[in-house]
Scaffold this motif. Structure first.
Motif, PDB file in Angstrom:
ATOM      1  N   MET A   1      -5.652   3.360   3.599  1.00 33.24           N
ATOM      2  CA  MET A   1      -5.523   2.164   2.771  1.00 33.24           C
ATOM      3  C   MET A   1      -5.562   0.887   3.615  1.00 33.24           C
ATOM      4  N   THR A   2      -4.880   0.866   4.773  1.00 32.05           N
ATOM      5  CA  THR A   2      -4.854  -0.365   5.566  1.00 32.05           C
ATOM      6  C   THR A   2      -6.237  -0.704   6.109  1.00 32.05           C
ATOM      7  N   ILE A   3      -7.047   0.312   6.427  1.00 29.46           N
ATOM      8  CA  ILE A   3      -8.407   0.028   6.890  1.00 29.46           C
ATOM      9  C   ILE A   3      -9.207  -0.615   5.764  1.00 29.46           C
ATOM     10  N   ASP A   4      -9.086  -0.099   4.545  1.00 32.33           N
ATOM     11  CA  ASP A   4      -9.788  -0.694   3.409  1.00 32.33           C
ATOM     12  C   ASP A   4      -9.333  -2.127   3.169  1.00 32.33           C
ATOM     13  N   ASN A   5      -8.029  -2.384   3.259  1.00 28.73           N
ATOM     14  CA  ASN A   5      -7.520  -3.740   3.059  1.00 28.73           C
ATOM     15  C   ASN A   5      -8.025  -4.680   4.146  1.00 28.73           C
ATOM     16  N   LYS A   6      -8.079  -4.209   5.385  1.00 24.41           N
ATOM     17  CA  LYS A   6      -8.631  -5.030   6.465  1.00 24.41           C
ATOM     18  C   LYS A   6     -10.091  -5.351   6.196  1.00 24.41           C
ATOM     19  N   GLU A   7     -10.827  -4.406   5.661  1.00 25.81           N
ATOM     20  CA  GLU A   7     -12.238  -4.627   5.347  1.00 25.81           C
ATOM     21  C   GLU A   7     -12.394  -5.660   4.230  1.00 25.81           C
ATOM     22  N   VAL A   8     -11.510  -5.640   3.235  1.00 24.59           N
ATOM     23  CA  VAL A   8     -11.537  -6.644   2.161  1.00 24.59           C
ATOM     24  C   VAL A   8     -11.365  -8.037   2.765  1.00 24.59           C
ATOM     25  N   VAL A   9     -10.407  -8.180   3.660  1.00 27.93           N
ATOM     26  CA  VAL A   9     -10.145  -9.491   4.279  1.00 27.93           C
ATOM     27  C   VAL A   9     -11.298  -9.891   5.194  1.00 27.93           C
ATOM     28  N   ARG A  10     -11.821  -8.949   5.963  1.00 32.71           N
ATOM     29  CA  ARG A  10     -12.974  -9.258   6.820  1.00 32.71           C
ATOM     30  C   ARG A  10     -14.152  -9.719   5.968  1.00 32.71           C
ATOM     31  N   ARG A  11     -14.399  -8.994   4.873  1.00 37.66           N
ATOM     32  CA  ARG A  11     -15.508  -9.345   3.975  1.00 37.66           C
ATOM     33  C   ARG A  11     -15.328 -10.748   3.407  1.00 37.66           C
ATOM     34  N   PHE A  12     -14.107 -11.087   2.990  1.00 35.20           N
ATOM     35  CA  PHE A  12     -13.838 -12.421   2.462  1.00 35.20           C
ATOM     36  C   PHE A  12     -14.150 -13.486   3.520  1.00 35.20           C
ATOM     37  N   ASN A  13     -13.671 -13.262   4.733  1.00 36.08           N
ATOM     38  CA  ASN A  13     -13.870 -14.244   5.795  1.00 36.08           C
ATOM     39  C   ASN A  13     -15.337 -14.467   6.112  1.00 36.08           C
ATOM     40  N   ILE A  14     -16.104 -13.389   6.190  1.00 33.94           N
ATOM     41  CA  ILE A  14     -17.514 -13.530   6.551  1.00 33.94           C
ATOM     42  C   ILE A  14     -18.358 -13.956   5.349  1.00 33.94           C
ATOM     43  N   GLU A  15     -18.233 -13.246   4.252  1.00 30.77           N
ATOM     44  CA  GLU A  15     -19.099 -13.517   3.103  1.00 30.77           C
ATOM     45  C   GLU A  15     -18.731 -14.800   2.358  1.00 30.77           C
ATOM     46  N   VAL A  16     -17.446 -15.071   2.215  1.00 32.49           N
ATOM     47  CA  VAL A  16     -17.022 -16.237   1.428  1.00 32.49           C
ATOM     48  C   VAL A  16     -16.897 -17.474   2.302  1.00 32.49           C
ATOM     49  N   ILE A  17     -16.033 -17.408   3.327  1.00 32.01           N
ATOM     50  CA  ILE A  17     -15.799 -18.613   4.136  1.00 32.01           C
ATOM     51  C   ILE A  17     -17.035 -18.959   4.951  1.00 32.01           C
ATOM     52  N   GLN A  18     -17.556 -18.000   5.702  1.00 31.89           N
ATOM     53  CA  GLN A  18     -18.681 -18.291   6.587  1.00 31.89           C
ATOM     54  C   GLN A  18     -19.991 -18.475   5.833  1.00 31.89           C
ATOM     55  N   ASN A  19     -20.285 -17.574   4.888  1.00 30.12           N
ATOM     56  CA  ASN A  19     -21.596 -17.589   4.229  1.00 30.12           C
ATOM     57  C   ASN A  19     -21.633 -18.329   2.895  1.00 30.12           C
ATOM     58  N   GLY A  20     -20.463 -18.650   2.318  1.00 28.06           N
ATOM     59  CA  GLY A  20     -20.426 -19.386   1.059  1.00 28.06           C
ATOM     60  C   GLY A  20     -20.906 -18.586  -0.139  1.00 28.06           C
ATOM     61  N   ASN A  21     -20.721 -17.272  -0.128  1.00 27.69           N
ATOM     62  CA  ASN A  21     -21.228 -16.385  -1.173  1.00 27.69           C
ATOM     63  C   ASN A  21     -20.266 -16.383  -2.368  1.00 27.69           C
ATOM     64  N   GLU A  22     -20.658 -17.060  -3.441  1.00 25.45           N
ATOM     65  CA  GLU A  22     -19.794 -17.186  -4.625  1.00 25.45           C
ATOM     66  C   GLU A  22     -19.630 -15.862  -5.364  1.00 25.45           C
ATOM     67  N   ALA A  23     -20.662 -15.029  -5.395  1.00 26.77           N
ATOM     68  CA  ALA A  23     -20.549 -13.720  -6.053  1.00 26.77           C
ATOM     69  C   ALA A  23     -19.501 -12.863  -5.343  1.00 26.77           C
ATOM     70  N   GLU A  24     -19.486 -12.885  -4.019  1.00 27.08           N
ATOM     71  CA  GLU A  24     -18.475 -12.141  -3.257  1.00 27.08           C
ATOM     72  C   GLU A  24     -17.087 -12.729  -3.498  1.00 27.08           C
TER      73      GLU A  24
END
Length: 136
Positions: A1-24
């Motif tokens: 579970m903690t690996i999946d949660n870390k992946e959710v946060v990593r995805r948010f940081n890269i896809e949302v903050i860095q890339n500006g992906n509104e769908a993500e």
């Protein structure tokens, strides 16, 4: 579970903050999300997070990058130490573009529920960055 949660946060940081992906962003935010780091009296729901990145950081910082240095997960919380960096190419908090490289150090704690951001707490060095830019 903690690996999946870390992946959710990593995805948010890269896809949302860095890339500006509104769908993500929409896929990763719980509808009842609470941003405990929002300034007092300001909105603290999902839309406030999107506006922070899209209306404040993204227009001010070209070549915006998120570098994740550390992530620690326990139960449903993920703590991330990261740097948000870019070139100050647009107005940031009323400070005109300087063309200088900036780096905002951040420590976030995110509670993940069902693969989505449920709560956020955070500290950052944006005020130090603004002080340095205002002297440029």
């Amino acid at each position: 579970m903690t690996i999946d949660n870390k992946e959710v946060v990593r995805r948010f940081n890269i896809e949302v903050i860095q890339n500006g992906n509104e769908a993500e962003f929409n896929a990763l935010m719980a509808p009842d999300f609470i941003n405990h780091a929002a300034p007092q009296g300001m909105p603290n729901g999902p839309e406030s997070m999107w506006k922070t990145f899209q209306n404040i950081l993204r227009p001010a910082l070209s070549d915006l990058r998120v570098t994740i240095h550390d992530q620690i997960a326990e139960d449903d919380k993920v703590t991330t130490r990261k740097t948000i960096s870019g070139v100050h190419s647009g107005a940031l908090a009323g400070i005109p573009a300087t063309g200088r490289d900036v780096a905002i150090a951040v420590i976030d704690i995110v509670r993940v529920r069902d693969g989505k951001y449920a709560e956020h707490w955070g500290l950052n060095t944006l005020s130090n960055v603004l002080a340095a830019l205002s002297k440029a």
